[in-house]
Design a protein around this motif. Structure first.
Motif, mmCIF file in Angstrom:
data_model
loop_
_atom_site.group_PDB
_atom_site.id
_atom_site.type_symbol
_atom_site.label_atom_id
_atom_site.label_comp_id
_atom_site.label_asym_id
_atom_site.label_seq_id
_atom_site.Cartn_x
_atom_site.Cartn_y
_atom_site.Cartn_z
ATOM 1 N N PHE A 171 -16.875 35.394 39.380
ATOM 2 C CA PHE A 171 -15.695 36.185 39.033
ATOM 3 C C PHE A 171 -14.418 35.516 39.509
ATOM 4 N N TRP A 172 -14.449 34.914 40.693
ATOM 5 C CA TRP A 172 -13.255 34.289 41.257
ATOM 6 C C TRP A 172 -13.097 32.819 40.872
ATOM 7 N N GLY A 173 -14.010 32.300 40.056
ATOM 8 C CA GLY A 173 -13.877 30.921 39.607
ATOM 9 C C GLY A 173 -14.236 29.894 40.655
ATOM 10 N N ARG A 174 -14.926 30.322 41.708
ATOM 11 C CA ARG A 174 -15.369 29.348 42.718
ATOM 12 C C ARG A 174 -16.571 28.553 42.214
ATOM 13 N N THR A 175 -17.319 29.135 41.283
ATOM 14 C CA THR A 175 -18.391 28.416 40.595
ATOM 15 C C THR A 175 -18.240 28.656 39.099
ATOM 16 N N ARG A 176 -18.841 27.754 38.322
ATOM 17 C CA ARG A 176 -18.755 27.854 36.870
ATOM 18 C C ARG A 176 -20.151 27.935 36.261
ATOM 19 N N PHE A 177 -20.279 28.778 35.250
ATOM 20 C CA PHE A 177 -21.535 28.962 34.529
ATOM 21 C C PHE A 177 -21.419 28.383 33.126
ATOM 22 N N CYS A 178 -22.572 28.156 32.493
ATOM 23 C CA CYS A 178 -22.648 27.936 31.058
ATOM 24 C C CYS A 178 -23.869 28.698 30.555
ATOM 25 N N ILE A 179 -23.998 28.798 29.255
ATOM 26 C CA ILE A 179 -25.192 29.378 28.648
ATOM 27 C C ILE A 179 -25.969 28.228 28.019
ATOM 28 N N THR A 218 -13.369 29.434 29.289
ATOM 29 C CA THR A 218 -13.941 30.775 29.209
ATOM 30 C C THR A 218 -15.386 30.870 28.747
ATOM 31 N N THR A 219 -15.943 29.816 28.160
ATOM 32 C CA THR A 219 -17.274 29.941 27.555
ATOM 33 C C THR A 219 -18.327 30.378 28.563
ATOM 34 N N GLY A 220 -18.294 29.814 29.757
ATOM 35 C CA GLY A 220 -19.289 30.171 30.760
ATOM 36 C C GLY A 220 -19.206 31.617 31.177
ATOM 37 N N MET A 221 -17.980 32.093 31.397
ATOM 38 C CA MET A 221 -17.804 33.493 31.775
ATOM 39 C C MET A 221 -18.178 34.410 30.620
ATOM 40 N N ALA A 222 -17.834 34.014 29.404
ATOM 41 C CA ALA A 222 -18.066 34.868 28.247
ATOM 42 C C ALA A 222 -19.535 35.019 27.914
ATOM 43 N N PHE A 223 -20.313 33.933 28.029
ATOM 44 C CA PHE A 223 -21.682 33.948 27.520
ATOM 45 C C PHE A 223 -22.749 33.645 28.567
ATOM 46 N N GLY A 224 -22.377 33.001 29.668
ATOM 47 C CA GLY A 224 -23.356 32.687 30.705
ATOM 48 C C GLY A 224 -23.485 33.766 31.754
ATOM 49 N N VAL A 225 -22.363 34.332 32.168
ATOM 50 C CA VAL A 225 -22.359 35.332 33.234
ATOM 51 C C VAL A 225 -22.897 36.696 32.786
#
Length: 448
Positions: free
Chosen positions: A156-164, A129-136
């Protein structure tokens, strides 16, 4: 029935928030309780039984991320209110069939984060969840429409992942001294990025980072934020860092050597990066406060269970006054911290974002810092009451040893403890002085 959980079992003291022990609360509506039950069932099926094994293996299998994404269970880590228009545009209308995205509040966010931390470990949940919580959120709040359309649907659909990606080897809490640079190419079509980022949670698995970079001169006014490609992108190299706790969260060291990024990947306006970072920090710090408080519950309730059965000097440890005293001190801190978190989230639900940023920013920092301090007290209590068993990485005291190693993962990230406490006082003083000045009579006026 008072004193029982939703399943009918009697909860150990300190193991659950009061509202889940049958005690009355002004905060939890039937709808929120239904959401809590749905979260507990989902997390209990997919995460709880396996979290400790995954932490020992130092990684979480890919299929879990995709399972959470498939069921829209990455979305509840976003700050409230959710980006309803963007979510509905990609076909996300509700969470677990229980909460419509337009009805989601910070109370739902708190319940979700509390349930995610019931494993006692921050790493497995953070890996998801960290990427969605703080990167997106940076892209949601500040990105131009073209940037949102390019990146949000897949995220949103988890096809790519973010980080902060903010922290650097020489710039942790001191964000204004970030050294990673982003310069325009000669043709003006690209950013050329050089520098290093350190202690980046989830970085090793991330396709993109919302990254703080220096596009201008020294100080905070020279900072901007850019969406930077990571995995398999030319000029980017990443390696895992071995850390004390949250091992499965994938803490990463990132090196950027002439990394080319489209000029359109700028988040918001150039030179506004410090503002974006600080706004994003409030959500991160509140999330940490919620998780650390639940982990403190895990540690303290495990200690309580142990002293009920462990005998020394011919009687159970619970009959020793010194043991009860130690449990009482930690328990009082724990329940006070949780009451503060609930009050804080209630305030967030009843204030505008602008009001909350001004009035609660320093208090958010303090809540985060105090949660780490309370967690330390509860983990120390567990370690000492388990004795030699708590010093062992296996057996009945394993939980105490593991919880103790988790503590500093909350006291340092998101702004270290001492910096957070200082920020609280500075902002409280600033707000007081501002409000006092607003009450002063205009010079030369008799108007009260």
């Amino acid at each position: 029935m008072a004193g029982t959980t939703q399943s009918g079992a009697i909860p150990l003291p300190f193991s659950e928030p009061p509202y889940l022990c049958g005690l009355p609360s002004p905060y939890y509506t039937p709808e929120l309780r239904k959401w809590q039950q749905a979260c507990r069932a989902f997390i209990g099926e997919h995460l709880m039984p396996y979290a400790w094994d995954w932490e020992k293996e130092e990684t979480v299998p890919d299929h879990l991320f995709h399972t959470f994404a498939k069921h829209n269970m990455l979305i509840p880590v976003l700050p409230s209110p959710l980006p309803v228009q963007q979510l509905k545009a990609v076909g996300i209308h509700d969470l677990l069939g229980v909460v419509k995205v337009e009805d989601f509040t910070y109370m739902h966010n708190m319940i979700y984060n509390d349930e995610m931390s019931r494993t006692g470990l921050a790493g497995p949940g953070a890996s998801l969840t960290t990427g969605m919580a703080f990167g997106v959120p940076c892209v949601i709040k500040f990105g131009e429409k073209q940037l949102q359309e390019r990146f949000l649907p897949d995220a949103f659909w988890g096809r790519t992942r973010f980080c902060i990606a903010i922290t650097e080897p020489d710039a942790g809490s001191d964000v204004a001294n970030i050294k990673t640079t982003a310069e325009r190419s000669k043709d003006g079509k690209k950013w050329i990025i050089n520098g290093t980022k350190k202690w980046i949670t989830n970085g090793i698995w991330s396709d993109y980072a919302s990254m703080a970079v220096r596009t201008g001169g020294p100080g905070p006014s020279g900072l901007s934020m850019i969406v930077v490609p990571l995995k398999n992108h030319p000029g980017v190299s990443m390696r895992r860092l071995k850390v004390q706790g949250q091992i499965s969260a994938g803490t990463t060291y990132i090196e950027l050597d002439d990394v080319e990024v489209p000029i359109e990947n700028l988040i918001g306006q150039e030179g506004q990066g410090m503002k974006y970072v600080m706004t994003n920090f409030n959500h991160e710090r509140l999330t940490i406060a919620i998780g650390a408080t639940r982990q403190a519950r895990v540690a303290l309730s495990a200690a309580f269970a142990y002293v009920l059965k462990r005998e020394a000097f011919g009687k159970p440890l619970i009959e020793q006054p010194v043991v009860r005293h130690r449990l009482a001190k930690a328990g009082a801190l724990l329940e006070s911290q949780w009451a503060w978190v609930e009050q804080f989230v209630y305030q967030m639900c009843n204030m505008t974002k602008e009001q909350a940023d001004v009035e609660l920013g320093g208090l958010t920092a303090a809540a985060k810092a105090h949660a780490g301090m309370v967690f330390k007290e509860c983990a120390d209590c567990a370690m000492l009451l388990f004795g030699g068993n708590g010093y062992t990485r296996s057996g009945q005291g394993e939980i105490a040893e593991r919880m103790w190693r988790e503590v500093n993962g909350h006291r340092i990230p998101g702004g270290s403890e001492d910096v957070m406490l200082d920020l609280m006082i500075r902002q409280l003083a600033k707000n007081y002085q501002r409000k006092t000045k607003e009450l002063e009579r205009p010079s030369g006026s008799s108007k009260l």
